[in-house]
Design an enzyme around this catalytic site. Structure first.
Site, PDB file in Angstrom:
ATOM      1  N   ASP A  16      31.347  46.727  47.020  1.00  0.00           N
ATOM      2  CA  ASP A  16      32.492  45.968  47.551  1.00  0.00           C
ATOM      3  C   ASP A  16      32.923  46.321  48.978  1.00  0.00           C
ATOM      4  O   ASP A  16      34.134  46.444  49.246  1.00  0.00           O
ATOM      5  CB  ASP A  16      33.694  46.120  46.611  1.00  0.00           C
ATOM      6  N   ASP A  54      32.863  41.590  45.098  1.00  0.00           N
ATOM      7  CA  ASP A  54      33.966  41.110  44.270  1.00  0.00           C
ATOM      8  C   ASP A  54      34.125  39.620  44.597  1.00  0.00           C
ATOM      9  O   ASP A  54      34.152  39.245  45.781  1.00  0.00           O
ATOM     10  CB  ASP A  54      35.232  41.909  44.658  1.00  0.00           C
ATOM     11  N   HIS A  56      36.112  36.360  43.208  1.00  0.00           N
ATOM     12  CA  HIS A  56      37.056  35.734  42.278  1.00  0.00           C
ATOM     13  C   HIS A  56      37.311  34.262  42.585  1.00  0.00           C
ATOM     14  O   HIS A  56      37.469  33.884  43.755  1.00  0.00           O
ATOM     15  CB  HIS A  56      38.416  36.447  42.357  1.00  0.00           C
ATOM     16  N   HIS A  60      42.680  33.592  39.786  1.00  0.00           N
ATOM     17  CA  HIS A  60      42.092  34.578  38.868  1.00  0.00           C
ATOM     18  C   HIS A  60      43.195  35.349  38.121  1.00  0.00           C
ATOM     19  O   HIS A  60      44.258  35.633  38.679  1.00  0.00           O
ATOM     20  CB  HIS A  60      41.213  35.560  39.656  1.00  0.00           C
ATOM     21  N   HIS A  89      42.717  38.216  46.328  1.00  0.00           N
ATOM     22  CA  HIS A  89      41.717  38.837  47.204  1.00  0.00           C
ATOM     23  C   HIS A  89      40.323  38.352  46.819  1.00  0.00           C
ATOM     24  O   HIS A  89      40.102  37.888  45.704  1.00  0.00           O
ATOM     25  CB  HIS A  89      41.778  40.371  47.088  1.00  0.00           C
ATOM     26  N   LYS A 114      30.760  39.896  40.925  1.00  0.00           N
ATOM     27  CA  LYS A 114      31.526  40.242  39.724  1.00  0.00           C
ATOM     28  C   LYS A 114      32.950  39.751  39.862  1.00  0.00           C
ATOM     29  O   LYS A 114      33.447  39.541  40.963  1.00  0.00           O
ATOM     30  CB  LYS A 114      31.475  41.750  39.476  1.00  0.00           C
ATOM     31  N   CYS A 159      36.515  50.282  41.671  1.00  0.00           N
ATOM     32  CA  CYS A 159      35.163  49.772  41.426  1.00  0.00           C
ATOM     33  C   CYS A 159      34.075  50.827  41.561  1.00  0.00           C
ATOM     34  O   CYS A 159      33.094  50.800  40.815  1.00  0.00           O
ATOM     35  CB  CYS A 159      34.903  48.550  42.307  1.00  0.00           C
TER      36      CYS A 159
END
Ligand code: VGL
Ligand code: ZN
Length: 211
Positions: A16, A54, A56, A60, A89, A114, A159
């Site tokens: 990330d 990351d 989303h 989310h 984010h 993810k 993470c």
């Protein structure tokens, strides 16, 4: 510790390193951008590099804005357990979700995204936060014959932590590179993370140990 020379069985897992986790980003990690030159050097030393991103959708369920009356950094209970709520984010396709401009990301053989399911967050590169939904990374690493995983990136206490812990539990020999991460560090979470990692037998090493 003695030095480690990356071999064909080794993979560098870069977690990330995205704009939203760097200063000025939506969920900035203090001094997060400082990992970039260190990780670039590591990328040059490893033959095999995997990145996580990351990723989303809007709205989310890990976003405080999706829960009326809730503030970022508070906690709620989801059907899979407690979930910290974050500022919006790493929205799919946004600048915030892009890798930091200075990161030498092009060498990566694989990018694992993810957190793309609306109803569940995913800190770990291996399993979503229900601890059962796999991302596919274990199978990928096994099929490729990798046995050691070296973790770096953002954020150490979220993470990076959960990715390293899952890697070790999946019986990869796991290391975390200490000068190649930065932490959010809410209420001592960085110290808790270090204890947890060393308790699991994960190696805490310096980038200087790798050459
Ligand atoms: C992360 C919180 C929410 C991380 C991702 O990369 O550590 N933390 N989403
Ligand atoms: Zn996230």
């Amino acid at each position: 510790m003695s030095t480690i020379k990356p071999e064909q069985r080794d993979v560098l897992l870069v977690i990330d390193v995205q704009n939203d986790f760097c200063p000025g980003g939506a969920l900035e990690v203090p001094r997060g951008h400082e990992v970039v030159p260190v990780i670039n050097e590591l990328i040059s030393l490893f033959d095999h590099v995997i990145l996580t991103q990351d990723w989303h959708p809007r709205g989310h369920s890990s976003f405080a804005s999706s829960h009326p009356g809730k503030q970022p950094f508070s906690e709620i209970s989801m059907d899979y357990g407690p979930q910290t709520l974050w500022p919006d984010h790493c929205i799919q396709g946004s600048t915030g979700a892009a890798f930091h401009d200075g990161l030498f990301w092009a060498k990566a053989e694989m990018v694992i995204r993810k957190g793309f399911r609306s109803g569940i967050d995913s800190y770990s590169a291996f399993f979503e936060n229900d601890k059962t939904t796999p991302t596919g990374l274990t199978g990928y690493l096994r099929e490729r014959g990798f046995t050691r995983v070296f973790c770096a990136g953002l954020a150490f206490d979220y993470c990076v932590r959960y990715s390293a812990e899952d890697a070790q539990r999946q019986r990869f020999e796991t290391y975390v590179i200490e000068d190649a991460y930065r932490a959010i560090d809410m209420q001592g979470s960085a110290a808790v993370t270090r204890d947890s990692l060393s308790g699991l037998g994960i190696g805490l090493i310096s980038s200087m140990d790798i050459r």
